[in-house]
Design a protein around this motif. Structure first.
Motif, mmCIF file in Angstrom:
data_model
loop_
_atom_site.group_PDB
_atom_site.id
_atom_site.type_symbol
_atom_site.label_atom_id
_atom_site.label_comp_id
_atom_site.label_asym_id
_atom_site.label_seq_id
_atom_site.Cartn_x
_atom_site.Cartn_y
_atom_site.Cartn_z
ATOM 1 N N VAL A 292 14.969 -17.743 -18.665
ATOM 2 C CA VAL A 292 13.951 -16.809 -19.151
ATOM 3 C C VAL A 292 13.004 -16.528 -17.990
ATOM 4 C CG1 VAL A 292 12.118 -16.365 -20.822
ATOM 5 C CG2 VAL A 292 14.076 -17.778 -21.483
ATOM 6 N N VAL B 171 16.339 -12.510 -20.704
ATOM 7 C CA VAL B 171 16.813 -13.708 -21.416
ATOM 8 C C VAL B 171 18.300 -13.893 -21.146
ATOM 9 C CG1 VAL B 171 17.243 -14.691 -23.700
ATOM 10 C CG2 VAL B 171 15.064 -13.540 -23.222
ATOM 11 N N VAL C 176 17.531 -18.936 -26.869
ATOM 12 C CA VAL C 176 16.487 -17.908 -26.917
ATOM 13 C C VAL C 176 17.044 -16.632 -27.543
ATOM 14 C CG1 VAL C 176 14.744 -16.679 -25.583
ATOM 15 C CG2 VAL C 176 15.513 -18.928 -24.825
#
Length: 573
Positions: free
Chosen positions: A110, A123, A128
């Motif tokens: 990230v 990402v 995530v």
């Protein structure tokens, strides 16, 4: 893990040059097969200088000015998140996803990417991605993507706001039911056979001019997919395989008028012949006796789902644009990968010969094609279509840290633009063994990494009844069609049409590599495709019985079956 981050980065930045070309032969036969296959010979020519090899440390005056502006205007608004300084020249001469991968290896799963006043969160982590796409999906909309697509797709499923999407998704999803899919397999077969017949005619032609013609194979796959979408979604035969299609010409504004006029006429006709019924009865229709077998017919006939013509046109336009280019890309890269792996190609052909020896393609026969399906999804892993998903946060949110990220996670404000890099996820050295190698077999082997907290690993048995590996099986490390509520509604349609087309191609043709796979140049928009296209050039080829291995010239190599890598073939993409 089997591959280190540095190794993965090195593989991704290997030379990228000119595009492969396909050439078809007049005759060939395959071992372990009772019928002859013609040979498609893949030629790779270097036509450009690799720009990925320039030292990253060299920054131009333009880069320095860009970074200074970035620092002044986009600062540290995302707190503890790593920042990648996006040099303007990183975006010249190569697809964006290559640079996003380099920064992923450098900064983690990230990070913030900023160019001048504009910043994005990138990402590259399944934990995530799962949070954004499924667990907190309605905190996000399509953001920049919706703004780009709205003039073309209006309020179709991809760019639609959440309220419109919820209403249309509820209506459209039942249309892709089991009996409809069975009927579609017949259309997939019909259209694929049309394409194969065209290629066979080229290889058998006695006309010198036709024999010397160059056929863009990627465009032929696009024509095939367009014909399938036309017939299956709104009952219109573009017949673009045998005649030039205005859609394939890509004269944007003129094309939109042609397509919109066509869709308006089809919607009008469908409404005039409406046969209203409840959704349950529509899903039990006898499609073998139905003249108009299309999703449009289903949507128009559904009781209680009245919708204005503009919305129907937006829905159909979205499926037309999103559907045909994606399938063309999947078939193109599948052929490209098989051309480098003749042993895997013959394994696939043996499966096709065994399953289709007693009849036509059906849903049941497709269920048995485990290896062909694995080739399709492995192609989608290596060349995801699209390589990026775009989202924008509607309100403040807290992203998980993901693998090796901040334990406390990352706070993001409302309005944050996010790139979920599918390309990075699919080639991550942290979640895939040998991530840059073509290994269809990987999808049948469970994988659990105890070191990755919060990731359930890869388990083929996690999604019972699924015909293809999906995001559930891979716990969001594999996202060929997205995931969560806004996952592509036509995923099974696309996968099945690709499987039918590839199976029938392999039943008729062999594919051979001529030239280095390192010389392929990729470009990307919504999909990853070749810059100069794949070309099929018909020519006379001697009759030859396939040995266990072939070198790049097509001559039999001395290697024994399964024990030696074919000479000159690099299995790493």
């Amino acid at each position: 893990m089997a591959a280190t981050a540095s190794t993965a980065a090195a593989l991704l930045t290997r030379p990228v040059g000119g595009a492969p070309h396909f050439a078809a032969s007049s005759s060939s036969s395959a071992s372990a097969s009772s019928h002859r296959r013609r040979l498609l010979s893949v030629r790779c020519q270097s036509t450009s200088v690799d720009k990925q090899q320039e030292p990253k440390a060299k920054r131009s005056v333009l880069d320095n000015a860009s970074n200074l502006l970035t620092n002044l205007l986009s600062g540290g608004s995302l707190g503890n998140m790593p920042v990648a300084e996006g040099a303007v020249t990183d975006l010249f001469g190569k697809p964006l996803f290559f640079s996003l991968y380099d920064w992923f290896i450098e900064h983690g799963s990230v990070y913030k990417l900023a160019f001048g006043p504009k910043s994005f969160v990138v990402v590259s982590d399944p934990i995530v991605a799962r949070h954004i796409l499924r667990e907190n999906a309605f905190c996000y909309d399509k953001g920049v993507l919706a703004e780009i697509l709205k003039p073309i797709m209006g309020k179709g499923l991809i760019p639609a706001d959440l309220d419109t999407w919820k209403q249309r998704r509820k209506v459209i999803t039942p249309g892709f039911h089991a009996l409809f899919i069975e009927a579609m397999v017949r259309i997939f077969t019909k259209c694929s056979e049309r394409t194969i017949s065209k290629l066979e005619q080229l290889t058998e032609s006695d006309d010198a001019e036709q024999k010397s013609a160059i056929v863009d194979l990627e465009a032929e796959f696009s024509n095939l997919a367009l014909d399938i979408i036309g017939l299956g979604i709104f009952n219109y035969d573009f017949d673009s395989v045998t005649k030039e299609s205005p859609v394939i010409k890509r004269k944007f504004h003129a094309d939109l008028k042609v397509i919109n006029d066509c869709l308006d006429s089809l919607i009008k006709n469908a409404k005039e012949t409406r046969q209203e019924a409840d959704v349950e009865k529509l899903q039990q229709r006898d499609y073998s006796s139905l003249k108009d077998v299309s999703l449009l017919r289903f949507l128009v006939d559904m009781r209680g789902a009245d919708v204005d013509d503009r919305q129907l046109r937006d829905d159909l336009m979205t499926m037309l644009i999103a559907g045909h280019e994606t399938t063309a890309a999947v078939l193109t890269w599948s052929i490209y990968l098989l051309a480098q792996n003749p042993t895997k190609m013959r394994k696939a052909q043996a499966e096709v010969d065994s399953i289709l020896s007693s009849g036509a393609v059906t849903v049941e026969s497709l269920k048995k094609m485990e290896y062909i399906k694995s080739i399709i999804v492995e192609s989608l892993r290596l060349y995801p279509q699209p390589p990026l998903l775009i989202r924008r946060s509607l309100r403040p949110d807290k992203l998980p840290g993901g693998y090796n990220g901040a334990k406390e996670g990352y706070e993001i404000p409302a309005g944050t633009d996010i790139f979920v890099s599918i390309y990075n996820l699919h080639r991550s050295p942290y979640f895939w063994d040998r991530p840059n190698e073509f290994e269809p077999e990987r999808f049948s082997v469970p994988k659990k990494d105890e070191d990755v907290e919060g990731w359930a690993g890869f388990d083929p048995g996690r999604s019972p009844g699924a015909m293809y590996p999906n995001e559930i099986i891979a716990d969001f490390a594999f996202l060929p069609f997205g995931g969560g509520p806004r996952k592509c509604v036509g995923d099974q349609f696309a996968l099945l049409e690709s499987t039918v087309a590839l199976a029938l191609m392999l039943q008729k043709f062999d594919v051979e590599l001529r030239g280095s796979p390192d010389k392929v140049e990729m470009v990307t928009g919504a999909t990853i495709h070749t810059k100069n296209a794949f070309h099929l050039a018909p020519r006379v080829w001697r009759q030859v019985r396939f040995q266990s291995c072939f070198d790049l010239t097509g001559k039999p190599d001395a290697c024994s079956a399964g024990n030696k890598k074919p000479k000159g073939i690099n299995n790493q993409i």
